[in-house]
Design a protein around this motif. Structure first.
Motif, PDB file in Angstrom:
ATOM      1  N   LEU A 148       0.719  -1.090   0.031  1.00  0.00           N
ATOM      2  CA  LEU A 148       0.035   0.060   0.036  1.00  0.00           C
ATOM      3  C   LEU A 148       0.965   1.248  -0.168  1.00  0.00           C
ATOM      4  O   LEU A 148       1.776   1.373   1.001  1.00  0.00           O
ATOM      5  N   GLY A 152      -1.850   3.374  -4.020  1.00  0.00           N
ATOM      6  CA  GLY A 152      -3.349   2.516  -3.639  1.00  0.00           C
ATOM      7  C   GLY A 152      -2.596   1.096  -3.475  1.00  0.00           C
ATOM      8  O   GLY A 152      -1.437   0.943  -3.093  1.00  0.00           O
ATOM      9  N   GLN A 247      -9.133  -8.837  -3.298  1.00  0.00           N
ATOM     10  CA  GLN A 247     -10.298  -8.223  -2.196  1.00  0.00           C
ATOM     11  C   GLN A 247      -9.770  -8.047  -0.860  1.00  0.00           C
ATOM     12  O   GLN A 247      -9.920  -7.422  -0.173  1.00  0.00           O
ATOM     13  N   GLU A 250      -7.345  -5.281  -0.464  1.00  0.00           N
ATOM     14  CA  GLU A 250      -7.979  -4.253  -0.284  1.00  0.00           C
ATOM     15  C   GLU A 250      -8.506  -3.908   0.879  1.00  0.00           C
ATOM     16  O   GLU A 250      -8.593  -2.776   1.760  1.00  0.00           O
ATOM     17  N   GLN A 251      -9.351  -5.026   1.484  1.00  0.00           N
ATOM     18  CA  GLN A 251      -9.987  -5.069   2.831  1.00  0.00           C
ATOM     19  C   GLN A 251      -9.050  -4.730   3.755  1.00  0.00           C
ATOM     20  O   GLN A 251      -9.241  -3.632   4.893  1.00  0.00           O
ATOM     21  N   ALA A 253      -5.969  -3.188   3.469  1.00  0.00           N
ATOM     22  CA  ALA A 253      -5.575  -1.719   3.401  1.00  0.00           C
ATOM     23  C   ALA A 253      -6.639  -0.693   4.012  1.00  0.00           C
ATOM     24  O   ALA A 253      -6.278   0.278   4.564  1.00  0.00           O
ATOM     25  N   GLU A 254      -8.029  -1.003   3.711  1.00  0.00           N
ATOM     26  CA  GLU A 254      -8.887  -0.006   4.019  1.00  0.00           C
ATOM     27  C   GLU A 254      -9.191   0.115   5.801  1.00  0.00           C
ATOM     28  O   GLU A 254      -9.112   1.209   6.292  1.00  0.00           O
ATOM     29  N   LYS A 255      -8.869  -1.351   6.630  1.00  0.00           N
ATOM     30  CA  LYS A 255      -9.023  -1.242   7.786  1.00  0.00           C
ATOM     31  C   LYS A 255      -7.665  -0.813   8.381  1.00  0.00           C
ATOM     32  O   LYS A 255      -7.793  -0.069   9.437  1.00  0.00           O
ATOM     33  N   GLN A 257      -5.750   1.449   7.273  1.00  0.00           N
ATOM     34  CA  GLN A 257      -5.359   2.893   7.170  1.00  0.00           C
ATOM     35  C   GLN A 257      -5.801   3.740   8.296  1.00  0.00           C
ATOM     36  O   GLN A 257      -4.655   4.472   8.565  1.00  0.00           O
TER      37      GLN A 257
END
Length: 358
Positions: A148, A152, A247, A250-251, A253-255, A257
């Motif tokens: 990351l 992105g 997927q 991505e999940q 990375a979102e959590k 961040q």
């Protein structure tokens, strides 16, 4: 954010937001393999022409910009090792001049043009990410590795596990099966750890690692895997993620961040807390531009604190002086309460001192 990175991004943001109603903004980018003579030639040609033609062909703001670029080029005997980029123009009545001669990655393309906007395309590949974080998802069926950064999430590798599911048989067969299963699980965990070490601790090591997976599996992995201590030290936290796929990355990375932002903010809060404590206790500390200038004259600055609300040139100048005397610089965002207090009550400039000065 590191001072150099912040200052670089600040200068780029300032250029990207500039525009004019005529083609009067000059952009020059020169790769390191070109000569200073090759860089000067088109600028000198246009400047000479501007002094011969009427103002409709070469309006004064364009002539002023060309003269500025010409003057900046005359400061160099050769192109710096990472190339040279010069931007000059009068987008809103004030002359803007920005020079890049110490970029982290060499300029690849040569450009020279005047337009209604600055051409920043040659610099797109030279701005290093502020930070890079490793993404590792481990679950019973497999693992996925990615990174990351400012661009992105990038998936690097994924592979399946050959660890079988639990056996429903009983007796000695079940015990033997379970022993084999545990052995395969440990081997799988060690393989994941080995790949993570090679991926995240290679020539360009990541700044931190986010670890994801199903709750039981990720905890067991961290307990049982032969993790390199450098990798272990970089793990920010564990996060519940269901799939070892793009997927899942991505999940994760979102959590992660929010945790990354809080960690970075905690480092700033710790330094700010010490600054506020010292102000209250009359320990070696100073604040305000003039007082910090004086402290820098005495080589007394141990840690410089600068608000992001300051002008980029001030950030760079004070930061470079601090670095020259072996100090460090902390850039303080002004978008949280302590950061706002620092910006408003102390003019966004402060310093923890090595020793008191009169």
């Amino acid at each position: 954010m590191a001072l150099a990175s912040y200052e670089l991004h600040e200068r780029l943001d300032r250029l990207s937001s500039a525009s004019a109603d005529r083609d009067i903004l000059v952009s020059l980018a020169v790769p390191p393999e070109e000569t200073i003579g090759e860089a000067r030639q088109p600028v000198e040609t246009d400047y000479a022409e501007a002094n011969q033609l009427d103002k409709r062909s070469f309006p004064k703001p364009l002539t002023d910009a060309l003269e500025t670029v010409r003057s900046e080029l005359n400061e160099y005997d050769e192109i710096p090792e990472s190339g040279l980029a010069i931007y000059a123009g009068v987008p809103d009545g004030d002359l803007v001049t920005v020079v890049f001669d110490d970029l982290p990655v060499p300029i690849g393309d040569s450009i020279y043009r005047h337009a209604n906007e600055f051409d920043l395309e040659p610099l797109e590949d030279v701005t290093e990410p502020e930070s890079t974080h490793g993404l590792l998802v481990v679950e019973r069926g497999g693992a996925a590795l990615g990174v990351l950064d400012d661009e992105g999430v990038e998936s690097l590798e994924s592979f399946e596990s050959e660890v079988p599911g639990k056996s429903s048989a009983g007796g000695q067969s079940a015990e033997r099966f379970e022993r084999d299963r545990e052995r395969q699980k440990r081997e799988f965990f060690d393989e994941v750890a080995d790949r993570a070490e090679r991926t995240f601790l290679g020539d360009e090591p990541v700044d931190s690692v986010l670890l994801g997976g199903t709750t039981g599996t990720v905890e067991t992995f961290r307990d049982e895997a032969d993790l390199d201590h450098r990798l272990e030290d970089r793990i920010v936290d564990e996060f519940a993620v269901e799939y070892a796929t793009q997927q899942g990355l991505e999940q994760l990375a979102e959590k992660g961040q929010v945790a990354l932002e809080e960690r970075d903010r905690d480092d700033v809060r710790e330094t700010l807390g010490e600054f506020f404590d010292r102000v209250g206790d009359d320990d070696p500390v100073t604040y305000g531009r003039e007082a910090v200038d004086d402290a820098l004259e005495f080589d007394a600055v141990e840690t410089l604190l600068l608000s992001t609300g300051l002008d980029g040139a001030d950030l760079q100048e004070l930061g470079e002086r601090t670095e020259q005397q072996g100090g460090e610089t902390v850039v303080v965002p002004d978008d949280f309460p302590d950061g706002t207090r620092f910006a408003e009550a102390f003019d966004g400039v402060g310093a923890l001192l090595r020793f008191p000065i009169d």
